[in-house]
Structure formats: C-alpha cells, structure tokens
Design a protein around this motif. Sequence first.
Motif, PDB file in Angstrom:
ATOM      1  N   SER A  68       0.489  61.821 -28.763  1.00  0.00           N
ATOM      2  CA  SER A  68       0.659  61.254 -27.426  1.00  0.00           C
ATOM      3  C   SER A  68       0.399  62.367 -26.420  1.00  0.00           C
ATOM      4  O   SER A  68       0.964  63.462 -26.542  1.00  0.00           O
ATOM      5  CB  SER A  68       2.065  60.679 -27.236  1.00  0.00           C
ATOM      6  OG  SER A  68       2.264  59.547 -28.071  1.00  0.00           O
ATOM      7  N   LEU A  69      -0.444  62.092 -25.445  1.00  0.00           N
ATOM      8  CA  LEU A  69      -0.896  63.142 -24.531  1.00  0.00           C
ATOM      9  C   LEU A  69      -1.350  62.516 -23.225  1.00  0.00           C
ATOM     10  O   LEU A  69      -2.016  61.484 -23.225  1.00  0.00           O
ATOM     11  CB  LEU A  69      -2.060  63.910 -25.181  1.00  0.00           C
ATOM     12  CG  LEU A  69      -2.741  65.018 -24.389  1.00  0.00           C
ATOM     13  CD1 LEU A  69      -1.767  66.153 -24.108  1.00  0.00           C
ATOM     14  CD2 LEU A  69      -3.963  65.525 -25.158  1.00  0.00           C
ATOM     15  N   GLU A  70      -0.962  63.130 -22.116  1.00  0.00           N
ATOM     16  CA  GLU A  70      -1.409  62.698 -20.797  1.00  0.00           C
ATOM     17  C   GLU A  70      -2.241  63.813 -20.162  1.00  0.00           C
ATOM     18  O   GLU A  70      -1.830  64.977 -20.154  1.00  0.00           O
ATOM     19  CB  GLU A  70      -0.212  62.362 -19.909  1.00  0.00           C
ATOM     20  CG  GLU A  70       0.616  61.184 -20.420  1.00  0.00           C
ATOM     21  CD  GLU A  70       1.759  60.830 -19.494  1.00  0.00           C
ATOM     22  OE1 GLU A  70       1.974  61.571 -18.497  1.00  0.00           O
ATOM     23  OE2 GLU A  70       2.437  59.827 -19.748  1.00  0.00           O
ATOM     24  N   ILE A  71      -3.401  63.443 -19.644  1.00  0.00           N
ATOM     25  CA  ILE A  71      -4.321  64.413 -19.055  1.00  0.00           C
ATOM     26  C   ILE A  71      -4.656  63.949 -17.647  1.00  0.00           C
ATOM     27  O   ILE A  71      -5.205  62.859 -17.454  1.00  0.00           O
ATOM     28  CB  ILE A  71      -5.607  64.528 -19.896  1.00  0.00           C
ATOM     29  CG1 ILE A  71      -5.271  64.944 -21.337  1.00  0.00           C
ATOM     30  CG2 ILE A  71      -6.566  65.540 -19.252  1.00  0.00           C
ATOM     31  CD1 ILE A  71      -6.418  64.754 -22.301  1.00  0.00           C
ATOM     32  N   ASP A  72      -4.335  64.774 -16.663  1.00  0.00           N
ATOM     33  CA  ASP A  72      -4.607  64.431 -15.275  1.00  0.00           C
ATOM     34  C   ASP A  72      -6.048  64.759 -14.902  1.00  0.00           C
ATOM     35  O   ASP A  72      -6.690  65.622 -15.522  1.00  0.00           O
ATOM     36  CB  ASP A  72      -3.674  65.204 -14.342  1.00  0.00           C
ATOM     37  CG  ASP A  72      -2.251  64.687 -14.385  1.00  0.00           C
ATOM     38  OD1 ASP A  72      -2.067  63.465 -14.550  1.00  0.00           O
ATOM     39  OD2 ASP A  72      -1.318  65.503 -14.265  1.00  0.00           O
ATOM     40  N   SER A  73      -6.538  64.105 -13.872  1.00  0.00           N
ATOM     41  CA  SER A  73      -7.847  64.436 -13.326  1.00  0.00           C
ATOM     42  C   SER A  73      -7.862  65.893 -12.884  1.00  0.00           C
ATOM     43  O   SER A  73      -6.866  66.419 -12.398  1.00  0.00           O
ATOM     44  CB  SER A  73      -8.156  63.542 -12.123  1.00  0.00           C
ATOM     45  OG  SER A  73      -8.212  62.194 -12.495  1.00  0.00           O
ATOM     46  N   ARG A  74      -9.000  66.553 -13.111  1.00  0.00           N
ATOM     47  CA  ARG A  74      -9.251  67.922 -12.684  1.00  0.00           C
ATOM     48  C   ARG A  74      -8.491  68.967 -13.500  1.00  0.00           C
ATOM     49  O   ARG A  74      -8.532  70.150 -13.182  1.00  0.00           O
ATOM     50  CB  ARG A  74      -8.948  68.114 -11.190  1.00  0.00           C
ATOM     51  CG  ARG A  74      -9.643  67.115 -10.278  1.00  0.00           C
ATOM     52  CD  ARG A  74      -9.250  67.320  -8.836  1.00  0.00           C
ATOM     53  NE  ARG A  74      -9.873  68.525  -8.298  1.00  0.00           N
ATOM     54  CZ  ARG A  74     -11.004  68.537  -7.598  1.00  0.00           C
ATOM     55  NH1 ARG A  74     -11.648  67.391  -7.363  1.00  0.00           N
ATOM     56  NH2 ARG A  74     -11.508  69.664  -7.146  1.00  0.00           N
ATOM     57  N   GLU A  75      -7.830  68.558 -14.565  1.00  0.00           N
ATOM     58  CA  GLU A  75      -7.169  69.538 -15.428  1.00  0.00           C
ATOM     59  C   GLU A  75      -8.192  70.314 -16.243  1.00  0.00           C
ATOM     60  O   GLU A  75      -9.294  69.840 -16.503  1.00  0.00           O
ATOM     61  CB  GLU A  75      -6.193  68.853 -16.390  1.00  0.00           C
ATOM     62  CG  GLU A  75      -4.790  68.691 -15.854  1.00  0.00           C
ATOM     63  CD  GLU A  75      -3.750  68.586 -16.960  1.00  0.00           C
ATOM     64  OE1 GLU A  75      -3.164  69.613 -17.334  1.00  0.00           O
ATOM     65  OE2 GLU A  75      -3.532  67.456 -17.443  1.00  0.00           O
ATOM     66  N   PHE A  76      -7.785  71.497 -16.684  1.00  0.00           N
ATOM     67  CA  PHE A  76      -8.571  72.296 -17.628  1.00  0.00           C
ATOM     68  C   PHE A  76      -7.630  72.632 -18.788  1.00  0.00           C
ATOM     69  O   PHE A  76      -6.749  73.472 -18.666  1.00  0.00           O
ATOM     70  CB  PHE A  76      -9.087  73.571 -16.974  1.00  0.00           C
ATOM     71  CG  PHE A  76     -10.246  74.202 -17.712  1.00  0.00           C
ATOM     72  CD1 PHE A  76     -10.277  74.294 -19.097  1.00  0.00           C
ATOM     73  CD2 PHE A  76     -11.330  74.715 -17.001  1.00  0.00           C
ATOM     74  CE1 PHE A  76     -11.343  74.867 -19.767  1.00  0.00           C
ATOM     75  CE2 PHE A  76     -12.410  75.301 -17.660  1.00  0.00           C
ATOM     76  CZ  PHE A  76     -12.410  75.375 -19.042  1.00  0.00           C
ATOM     77  N   ILE A  77      -7.824  71.944 -19.894  1.00  0.00           N
ATOM     78  CA  ILE A  77      -6.933  72.060 -21.051  1.00  0.00           C
ATOM     79  C   ILE A  77      -7.669  72.721 -22.206  1.00  0.00           C
ATOM     80  O   ILE A  77      -8.839  72.425 -22.467  1.00  0.00           O
ATOM     81  CB  ILE A  77      -6.440  70.661 -21.486  1.00  0.00           C
ATOM     82  CG1 ILE A  77      -5.536  70.058 -20.404  1.00  0.00           C
ATOM     83  CG2 ILE A  77      -5.701  70.720 -22.820  1.00  0.00           C
ATOM     84  CD1 ILE A  77      -5.136  68.637 -20.683  1.00  0.00           C
ATOM     85  N   SER A  78      -6.986  73.605 -22.905  1.00  0.00           N
ATOM     86  CA  SER A  78      -7.539  74.171 -24.135  1.00  0.00           C
ATOM     87  C   SER A  78      -6.680  73.733 -25.311  1.00  0.00           C
ATOM     88  O   SER A  78      -5.465  73.532 -25.181  1.00  0.00           O
ATOM     89  CB  SER A  78      -7.587  75.698 -24.064  1.00  0.00           C
ATOM     90  OG  SER A  78      -6.296  76.231 -23.832  1.00  0.00           O
ATOM     91  N   ILE A  79      -7.335  73.567 -26.455  1.00  0.00           N
ATOM     92  CA  ILE A  79      -6.637  73.197 -27.691  1.00  0.00           C
ATOM     93  C   ILE A  79      -7.020  74.219 -28.755  1.00  0.00           C
ATOM     94  O   ILE A  79      -8.194  74.405 -29.053  1.00  0.00           O
ATOM     95  CB  ILE A  79      -7.018  71.783 -28.166  1.00  0.00           C
ATOM     96  CG1 ILE A  79      -6.749  70.751 -27.062  1.00  0.00           C
ATOM     97  CG2 ILE A  79      -6.235  71.422 -29.428  1.00  0.00           C
ATOM     98  CD1 ILE A  79      -7.219  69.338 -27.411  1.00  0.00           C
ATOM     99  N   VAL A  80      -6.015  74.892 -29.304  1.00  0.00           N
ATOM    100  CA  VAL A  80      -6.246  75.863 -30.369  1.00  0.00           C
ATOM    101  C   VAL A  80      -5.685  75.307 -31.675  1.00  0.00           C
ATOM    102  O   VAL A  80      -4.944  74.323 -31.685  1.00  0.00           O
ATOM    103  CB  VAL A  80      -5.590  77.221 -30.035  1.00  0.00           C
ATOM    104  CG1 VAL A  80      -6.197  77.816 -28.771  1.00  0.00           C
ATOM    105  CG2 VAL A  80      -4.071  77.084 -29.881  1.00  0.00           C
TER     106      VAL A  80
END
Length: 228
Positions: free
Chosen positions: A26-38
């Motif tokens: 479950s994950l929420e991502i806002d507009s204009r975010e910069f997310i990294s996944i390792v």
Amino acid sequence: MHIVLSDVTKSYFIGKDRFDAVRNVSLEIDSREFISIVGHSGSGKTTLLSIIGGIARPTSGTVLYEGKDIYSLDKDRLSEYRCEKTGFIFQFASLLPNLTSEENVLLPVLFKTGNRAIAAAEKKAAELLHMAGVGDKLNAYPSQLSGGQQRRVAIARAFINDPEVVLADEPTGDLDEATEAEIMRFFKRMNEEAGTTFIMVTHNSGLARDTGRQLKMDNGSISVVQGI
C-alpha cells in the motif's frame, strides 16, 4: 492524490508453488514527488514499477490514478494510460537498431497519435536529446553509440509525450559517476520545472538519498528507509 496502491499483490505460480513478487503493498504518491526505491535483486522493485505503469496486472489489490483504478480500464484506455501518462526507462536501453536516435525518441509519439504528429514532435525530440547530452547524435544508429549514449537516448524517449509520471528502473546503472550526476540533474530539472513525478529504482544509496522520499523493498514488501 496522484497514485494510490492499496494492498497490491503480484503472484506467480510454478506448479503448485506460489511466489509473491509483490506482497500487500500500500503506497500513496503525490504529484511532483521524487521517490527512490532500493532493495536487493529479486525483491520486487521492477515488478512494482511494472504494476504502477500498467504493464503487469496485479493478482489482487488496486492501483488508482487520479481516483480511477487503471486495471478496470479497457484495453485501449489502459494503453492510453501507458503511452500518455507514464514514461518508462527500462534497465536496458532497448533501442530499435534500425532507427536513428531521433526516430527512437519519436516512437512513443507514433503510438500515441500516428504519423500526423511526428513532424511537430521532431523539434522536441532534438531538444530532449540535447538536454540528455546526446544532441549531436540525432542521426546516429544504436550501433554507432556507446552504451552510455544509448542510455541517454532511452532517457530522452521517456519524456517525449510529456508524461506525468516517469518510472525509472536503474536509469543510471551503466553510467560513470560524472554522467550519472548529469542525468540526475536532468531528472531534478524535469521534476521541479515540468512537475514530473518520479519513481526511481536504484541500487545506489547515494542517489536514493538525493531524492525526496526513500523506500525499500524486501521480499515483495515495502517500507520507509531510515538513514540510508
């Protein structure tokens, strides 16, 4: 809210054995975010990007884009989502060998609107190739490019349809440190000036620290990273 994943699972079956590549995410991502996944290889990072990008249908759970479950869309509308709303940078450049750099960048335009829009998009393709650092390779074929140059062309291609979300799977994996830093500056520029949302998979903890939010995947599950 831009993208919302609710209890998403992607399972594969080998005989009677079940393997969960993505497990109850479950994950929420806002507009204009910069997310990294390792996360280590096989932890589910690429599968998660494919689910968000409309490429891999989850076994269960929902993926909402602007409030609409993308996997409730019919085939044509799901294709529109993939082509118009998202840009995908794959682990490998995946350029067509018989097309020039410019033609490879223009391919998503052809899928979106057909031949009638190609001429209008040529200027933009040239600008993107310049921004990615290969503006002088407009008419070069993949066989005439280094691996790093091919990667830059693939990066330019991801932006040709003005995507709202860019899904980047190890986008700098085969680049040297100086080029890697240059590409990250390009990404940040697109994030800040164009408002593009970025979800980037990387093994590089230094790159991850340079993004707005850092997540980690382990055995298909996702968590917030502290102090990477």
